[in-house]
Design a protein around this motif. Structure first.
Motif, short mmCIF file in Angstrom:
data_model
loop_
_atom_site.label_atom_id
_atom_site.label_comp_id
_atom_site.label_asym_id
_atom_site.label_seq_id
_atom_site.Cartn_x
_atom_site.Cartn_y
_atom_site.Cartn_z
N THR A 83 28.41 44.39 52.21
CA THR A 83 28.44 43.92 53.59
C THR A 83 27.64 42.63 53.77
O THR A 83 27.86 41.89 54.72
CB THR A 83 27.88 45.00 54.53
N SER A 84 26.72 42.36 52.84
CA SER A 84 25.94 41.12 52.91
C SER A 84 26.68 39.93 52.32
O SER A 84 26.18 38.81 52.35
CB SER A 84 24.60 41.30 52.19
N GLY A 85 27.88 40.18 51.75
CA GLY A 85 28.70 39.08 51.25
C GLY A 85 28.60 38.82 49.77
O GLY A 85 29.24 37.90 49.26
N THR A 86 27.82 39.60 49.03
CA THR A 86 27.72 39.40 47.58
C THR A 86 28.83 40.16 46.88
O THR A 86 29.42 41.09 47.43
CB THR A 86 26.36 39.88 47.05
N GLY A 87 29.10 39.78 45.63
CA GLY A 87 30.14 40.44 44.85
C GLY A 87 31.53 40.04 45.31
O GLY A 87 31.73 39.12 46.10
N GLY A 88 32.52 40.74 44.76
CA GLY A 88 33.89 40.51 45.19
C GLY A 88 34.70 39.59 44.31
O GLY A 88 35.85 39.28 44.63
N SER A 89 34.14 39.10 43.22
CA SER A 89 34.89 38.26 42.30
C SER A 89 34.44 38.53 40.87
O SER A 89 33.32 39.01 40.64
CB SER A 89 34.69 36.77 42.64
N VAL A 90 35.32 38.24 39.92
CA VAL A 90 34.98 38.44 38.51
C VAL A 90 33.96 37.39 38.08
O VAL A 90 34.14 36.20 38.31
CB VAL A 90 36.24 38.35 37.63
N ILE A 145 39.25 41.25 32.76
CA ILE A 145 39.36 42.11 33.94
C ILE A 145 40.44 41.52 34.83
O ILE A 145 40.28 40.45 35.41
CB ILE A 145 38.02 42.20 34.69
N LYS A 146 41.56 42.22 34.93
CA LYS A 146 42.72 41.68 35.65
C LYS A 146 42.57 41.87 37.15
O LYS A 146 41.96 42.82 37.63
CB LYS A 146 43.99 42.37 35.16
N SER A 147 43.17 40.93 37.90
CA SER A 147 43.03 40.93 39.35
C SER A 147 43.64 42.18 39.98
O SER A 147 43.14 42.66 41.00
CB SER A 147 43.69 39.68 39.94
N GLU A 148 44.71 42.72 39.38
CA GLU A 148 45.37 43.87 40.01
C GLU A 148 44.52 45.13 40.01
O GLU A 148 44.74 46.02 40.83
CB GLU A 148 46.72 44.15 39.33
N ILE A 149 43.55 45.23 39.10
CA ILE A 149 42.74 46.45 39.08
C ILE A 149 41.52 46.35 40.01
O ILE A 149 40.85 47.34 40.24
CB ILE A 149 42.28 46.81 37.66
N VAL A 150 41.25 45.15 40.55
CA VAL A 150 40.10 45.01 41.44
C VAL A 150 40.52 44.72 42.87
O VAL A 150 39.67 44.72 43.77
CB VAL A 150 39.16 43.89 40.94
#
Length: 226
Positions: free
Chosen positions: A46-53, A168-173
């Motif tokens: 919720t703080s905006g971190t993470g979300g990308s490989v 790490i493929k985009s479809e699994i995340v």
């Protein structure tokens, strides 16, 4: 039949393609130790971190916050024979810090590629890992009672023939959002609600005290006039 440590040593020395960069010192009893690799994905917070490989340089660290999911890529590439089934898990040192494997516990016969572990931080603190750390264990089990190096043509029909993972493929995340229900998240929400309730109770108490003081002053004023 599960492979013993001695059998793992013999088989991987004869067939180094089974596990890339084979090192006999990485044999742990009846399992082989795999390392954290070059990619990680952490679910957005919720703080905006993470979300990308994230692509990790050798020795680079990352942290999985409590209550968040992550995908971890192994350093080693696996090529299982058609008559061998693999079993996987996190090492106990990582699990004791709160990181739990939720991606499943086996590798299909014939699988070729790196391993992607889906994990969840069920602990109260962030878990920090460095690329190259010993994180995973791989066990080997033969699907036949005969010698594991024997020719087993009949197993090839049912062996996995899909391409494995090299990244790490985009479809699994793509389906991981930031609204994960966990004990940690619920505790955070309860603490936030408690803080808000304390603020409102304090405000009401102050308002009541102020109203009482005003009422007393008004009565004194009225009685004084009379």
């Amino acid at each position: 039949m599960f492979w013993s440590g001695a059998l793992i040593n013999r088989q991987l020395a004869l067939h180094p393609e089974i596990v890339s960069e084979f090192d006999p010192t990485r044999i742990d009893s009846a399992a082989y130790t795999l390392r954290m690799g070059s990619e990680v994905f952490i679910s957005p917070t919720t703080s905006g971190t993470g979300g990308s490989v994230t692509h990790l340089a050798p020795g680079q660290t990352f942290s999985v916050p409590p209550g968040q999911f992550a995908f971890l890529l192994s350093e080693e590439r696996i090529e299982l024979p058609a008559d061998v089934l693999g079993f996987i898990n996190m090492k106990s040192g990582v699990k004791l810090r709160g990181l739990v494997n939720v991606s499943g516990f086996h590798v299909d016969p014939g699988y070729r590629g790196k391993l992607v572990f889906s994990v969840f931080n069920a602990g109260p603190q962030q878990v920090t890992i460095r690329r190259g750390d010993d994180c995973f264990l791989l066990w080997f089990s033969s699907l036949t009672n005969s010698r594991p190096d024997a020719e087993q043509i009949e197993f090839r029909e049912y062996a996995r023939n899909k391409a494995g993972f090299d990244h790490i493929k985009s479809e699994i995340v793509s389906n991981l959002g930031n609204n994960h229900v966990s004990l940690y998240n619920l505790n955070e929400k309860l603490e936030e609600l408690s803080r808000r309730a304390d603020w409102w109770l304090g405000l009401l108490s102050f308002s009541a005290s102020l109203a009482g003081a005003v009422a007393v002053a008004w009565l004194v004023y009225v009685l004084g006039l009379s």
